[in-house]
Design an enzyme around this catalytic site. Sequence first.
Site, PDB file in Angstrom:
ATOM      1  N   GLU A  42     114.787 -65.159 -69.858  1.00  0.00           N
ATOM      2  CA  GLU A  42     114.042 -63.820 -70.318  1.00  0.00           C
ATOM      3  C   GLU A  42     114.376 -63.494 -71.828  1.00  0.00           C
ATOM      4  O   GLU A  42     113.819 -63.031 -72.470  1.00  0.00           O
ATOM      5  CB  GLU A  42     114.616 -62.582 -69.620  1.00  0.00           C
ATOM      6  CG  GLU A  42     114.282 -62.554 -68.099  1.00  0.00           C
ATOM      7  CD  GLU A  42     115.245 -61.832 -67.111  1.00  0.00           C
ATOM      8  OE1 GLU A  42     114.778 -61.547 -65.995  1.00  0.00           O
ATOM      9  OE2 GLU A  42     116.082 -61.220 -67.660  1.00  0.00           O
ATOM     10  N   HIS A  68     123.098 -60.253 -61.276  1.00  0.00           N
ATOM     11  CA  HIS A  68     123.039 -59.469 -60.021  1.00  0.00           C
ATOM     12  C   HIS A  68     124.839 -59.464 -59.555  1.00  0.00           C
ATOM     13  O   HIS A  68     125.120 -58.426 -58.859  1.00  0.00           O
ATOM     14  CB  HIS A  68     122.318 -59.806 -58.931  1.00  0.00           C
ATOM     15  CG  HIS A  68     120.947 -59.515 -59.442  1.00  0.00           C
ATOM     16  ND1 HIS A  68     119.806 -59.542 -58.734  1.00  0.00           N
ATOM     17  CD2 HIS A  68     120.203 -58.834 -60.437  1.00  0.00           C
ATOM     18  CE1 HIS A  68     118.777 -59.185 -59.215  1.00  0.00           C
ATOM     19  NE2 HIS A  68     119.008 -58.706 -60.578  1.00  0.00           N
TER      20      HIS A  68
END
Length: 274
Positions: free
Chosen positions: A87, A14
């Site tokens: 992930e 991010h």
Amino acid sequence: MSKAGYDAFISCNHAAERAVARALQRTTRRLGRPWYRLSGLRVFHDDTSLPASAGLWSSLEAALRASRTFVPLASPASAASPWLRREVAWWRENRSADRFVIVRPGKAIARDPVAGDFDRDTTTALPEDLRGWFVEEPHWVNLGEDGRHDFRGKAATVAAAIRGIPKDDLLSEDMRQQRRLISLLTGLLVLALVGAATAVWQGRIAASERDRAEQQARLATSRSLAAQAQYLRDRHPTWRACTPPPPTKRSPASPPFSPSRCTSRPCSPAMRTR
């Protein structure tokens, strides 16, 4: 894909790639979509799609399980992110490498053709979890250093890989949908102009009819007043005698008629014969 699933899962750091990830999500959703739908693809990005819940990883895992394609934004910052590495590890364990599309904002990826893997010295944008996973060179899209040059075309490459269709077919479909939208808007504009012209025309007709009705009402009123006056003259001889005669050619010796010669009383015989 079910309505509750996702076509793609975008993963990024991010702090480094949030703006690029949002732009990629927005563009891939719009490419090739029908004009009457909000989006063509359902693309998950935790910055915009993650619901408020107590378990962050459980929500991410549910989204990964519901996604068909994994799209990581490869960069040194992403490679060091524990969330992206988690992930990637989940996808490697539960999914195939065929549905793994790498998007790299920079040039930190290099392939070693001899080793058949990524070059360990120059590839700093991918986590170590991907070492030795790809039998063949994986599909990746280079956005460039700033990610701005021909971004739509490169996003179309990503969207085509997600859909599993050629990029030219996707761009052709997108152009076709844009033309349909333009045709629809043009038709609506023509209808609006015709409606406005019709409203103006009907307004003018209504104004003309109103003026005609007012004129006829005034004419009817004047005729009614004339009929009442005629009625009063017929019933009251005194008023008929005092009513000025119609203009006729008179002799110079005849004096003009004067209303002062008549009073409220009946006119004298001499005045009547004059």
